[in-house]
Enzyme design. Structure first.
Site, PDB file in Angstrom:
ATOM      1  N   ASP A 182       3.613 -87.931  52.354  1.00  0.00           N
ATOM      2  CA  ASP A 182       5.009 -87.975  52.778  1.00  0.00           C
ATOM      3  C   ASP A 182       5.142 -89.365  53.378  1.00  0.00           C
ATOM      4  O   ASP A 182       4.657 -89.613  54.494  1.00  0.00           O
ATOM      5  CB  ASP A 182       5.280 -86.895  53.827  1.00  0.00           C
ATOM      6  CG  ASP A 182       6.748 -86.847  54.187  1.00  0.00           C
ATOM      7  OD1 ASP A 182       7.357 -87.926  54.307  1.00  0.00           O
ATOM      8  OD2 ASP A 182       7.293 -85.747  54.344  1.00  0.00           O
ATOM      9  N   HIS A 183       5.736 -90.297  52.619  1.00  0.00           N
ATOM     10  CA  HIS A 183       5.610 -91.696  53.049  1.00  0.00           C
ATOM     11  C   HIS A 183       6.297 -91.962  54.387  1.00  0.00           C
ATOM     12  O   HIS A 183       6.015 -92.953  55.035  1.00  0.00           O
ATOM     13  CB  HIS A 183       6.077 -92.668  51.959  1.00  0.00           C
ATOM     14  CG  HIS A 183       7.537 -92.641  51.698  1.00  0.00           C
ATOM     15  ND1 HIS A 183       8.120 -91.851  50.750  1.00  0.00           N
ATOM     16  CD2 HIS A 183       8.547 -93.312  52.290  1.00  0.00           C
ATOM     17  CE1 HIS A 183       9.422 -92.043  50.764  1.00  0.00           C
ATOM     18  NE2 HIS A 183       9.707 -92.930  51.676  1.00  0.00           N
ATOM     19  N   HIS A 245      10.611 -85.070  54.570  1.00  0.00           N
ATOM     20  CA  HIS A 245      10.591 -86.137  55.583  1.00  0.00           C
ATOM     21  C   HIS A 245      11.165 -85.681  56.928  1.00  0.00           C
ATOM     22  O   HIS A 245      10.581 -85.922  57.973  1.00  0.00           O
ATOM     23  CB  HIS A 245      11.407 -87.340  55.109  1.00  0.00           C
ATOM     24  CG  HIS A 245      11.038 -87.829  53.743  1.00  0.00           C
ATOM     25  ND1 HIS A 245       9.740 -87.994  53.348  1.00  0.00           N
ATOM     26  CD2 HIS A 245      11.796 -88.191  52.682  1.00  0.00           C
ATOM     27  CE1 HIS A 245       9.712 -88.450  52.106  1.00  0.00           C
ATOM     28  NE2 HIS A 245      10.949 -88.568  51.674  1.00  0.00           N
TER      29      HIS A 245
END
Ligand SMILES: NC(=O)c1ccc[n+]([C@@H]2O[C@H](COP(=O)([O-])OP(=O)(O)OC[C@H]3O[C@@H](n4cnc5c(N)ncnc54)[C@H](OP(=O)(O)O)[C@@H]3O)[C@@H](O)[C@H]2O)c1
Length: 508
Positions: A182-183, A245
């Protein structure tokens, strides 16, 4: 550090070329990578090693990572030497024999020691196929060196598919080999949420229902979906941004202090927090969740398409490009504190920020009679852009009387001129090499996040009469979203005003 081969599936694609390989290059440039490393691109397109290197090296994103003033051509050549490519039919198990042969060759050439990171940067329907094909050739086995699997978002389409995906992947790879990326968790400011809370004696005592009035999270994107309409229409804001996110950010804001700063302890606390979020019942969805879709408007005298006019979007689409929610967390720390979250496309600016609003003092000694609500005690955590923190508080205006004025103490990451702030993918890729999964989502927490989102998706599916509210592109979403915040004591914090004077708010 152990040697490593990055094996990127979907290597010809946008993410690999724009983000992943430039991030690996940046790590190489900054000498963060082990001495022994190689990058192997794998996908169907027919490139030679040289053609693939050219594709990567001439991409704008890669050029940005080259140091124009002090270009180190030797270092770039060394990187190119370690970058290779093989074309395979990704869904064809037999073709993975080629992957195995290539890995054996690279392993020997660069003295790697059997440590491989398989990065799945492909369309999600391949997330089950690739691990199964790797396993069919023994490429998941850790007899000689470790094997780690990185999986891009989206992880599942709903709760059922996420559970199924976890189950299938875990038949071939152990949970400790799986890294669900999950950047957002790679962003410094998201990690800094934990440091702000748990490394400072001043914030943590206030971080609870006794002192916090409410929490707001805004995630705004100024771009429209543009040419990505076909992809986006199957997803929508709730799946695309909130389930992953934003729920991870909520977990960081809300979790209890972990017993240690390690992956297991931090991820245990995040899971506990996600489990404490009060589910929104299907019947409460219309009052607690607002969905919206941007409509045509005019920004700077230019007409901007509405969502239903975008390429690949059906004319009667009901996919939300905006979602706003109100919910509560049922635990001792957060009982009674509302959380408001909104996320949308085609909004006035690109910003992601968390706003913690503290309660008013018990007796408003200095307040002007007319002033109903004072938003001066806020901690604003800016996740992007202009990453940093602002603490707002009231100060006396010099002169007669006791007039109060808002002031802020702020910190911006850009002030740290001598420090390289790594891009999210750089940090996350380095962590996989180190075997540190702290900033990756664990399977149980991904399922828990879907469990919260599920009744909302069900309610929308079963009840087409639940409105999709229109909002003109360039505004802060449907007007009705302000009604989520019922009390007149609270409003959304809009970092800038609407970009359009167009008042064309329509119901869809
Ligand atoms: N792009 C981003 O910024 C971004 C951000 C976050 C997450 N993600 C996720 O990361 C993944 C990759 O993103 P992307 O934008 O790079 O995707 P993409 O360009 O659509 O696909 C990546 C590669 O997958 C291969 N591929 C496509 N269809 C295939 C098929 N039917 N069978 C086998 N291979 C196929 C293609 O290579 P070949 O045709 O050469 O096989 C393509 O170049 C996606 O799951 C996406 O959701 C992307």
């Amino acid at each position: 550090m152990d040697g490593v081969i990055f094996v990127i599936f979907g290597a010809s694609g946008d993410l690999a070329v724009r983000k992943l390989i430039p991030a690996i290059f940046e790590l190489h440039k900054a000498e963060y990578l082990p001495k022994n490393f190689a990058v192997l691109g794998v996908s169907r397109s027919d490139y030679s090693d040289e053609a693939f290197r050219s594709k990567v090296f001439f991409a704008n994103e890669f050029i940005e990572h080259q140091d124009k003033e002090n270009r180190d051509e030797e270092m770039e050549k060394e990187f190119a030497r370690r970058l290779s490519y093989i074309p395979i039919q990704t869904s064809e198990p037999d073709d993975y024999a080629k992957v195995k042969t290539e890995l054996t060759k690279l392993d020997k050439e660069f003295n790697i020691g059997g440590n491989y990171i398989y990065y799945l940067s492909t369309p999600p329907f391949l997330y089950e196929t690739i691990p199964a094909c790797l396993a069919a050739h023994g490429l998941n086995e850790e007899n000689d060196g470790w094997k780690r699997l990185v999986i891009e978002k989206p992880f599942g389409y709903d709760l059922e598919t996420a559970i199924e995906l976890n189950k299938n992947i875990r038949t071939h790879f152990g949970e400790d080999q799986i890294y669900r990326i999950d950047h957002y968790l790679g962003k410094e400011t998201v990690q800094n949420l934990l440091v702000t809370r748990f490394a400072n004696g001043i914030f943590e005592p206030l971080w609870n229902r006794n002192y916090i009035e409410h929490v707001q999270i805004t995630n705004a994107e100024n771009l429209t979906v543009g040419s990505r309409g076909g992809y986006y229409d199957k997803s929508g804001a709730l799946r695309d941004m909130f389930q992953n996110h934003l729920m991870q950010i909520i977990a960081h804001i809300g979790m209890e202090p972990p017993i240690a700063a390690d992956a297991a302890a931090i991820r245990d606390e995040k899971l506990k927090l996600l489990k404490s979020i009060r589910p929104i019942k299907e019947e409460d969805v219309p009052s607690q969740v607002i969905r919206g879709q941007y409509t045509p408007s005019t920004i700077d005298k230019e007409r901007v398409n509405g969502y239903r006019e975008e390429e690949g979007v059906p004319k009667d689409s009901r996919t939300e490009t905006f979602v706003g929610l109100k919910f509560f967390i049922d635990n001792w720390r957060w009982a009674g504190v509302p959380f408001y979250v909104r996320s949308g496309k085609a909004m006035p600016t690109k910003v992601t920020e968390v706003v913690i609003t503290f309660k008013d003092p018990p007796n408003a000694l200095f307040r002007k009679e007319k002033q109903v609500y004072n938003d001066n005690n806020q901690l604003i955590i800016r996740i992007q852009p202009n990453e940093g923190l602002v603490l707002k508080f009231g100060m006396k205006v010099p002169g007669a009387g006791f007039e109060v004025k808002d002031v802020g103490m702020d910190f911006h990451y850009s002030d740290l001129t001598d420090v390289h702030v790594p891009a999210a993918y750089e940090r996350l890729l380095l962590d996989v090499i180190k075997g540190d999964a702290t900033l990756y989502a664990r399977g149980d927490s991904v399922e828990e996040a879907w469990r919260f989102v599920e009744p909302i998706l069900n309610a929308w599916k079963k009840n087409p009469e639940i409105r999709v509210h229109g909002y003109p592109a360039g505004t802060w979403g449907p007007m009705v979203v302000s009604k989520l915040i019922e009390s007149d004591k609270v409003t959304w914090r809009n970092p800038c005003s609407n970009l359009t004077a167009d008042d064309n708010y329509s119901e869809l």
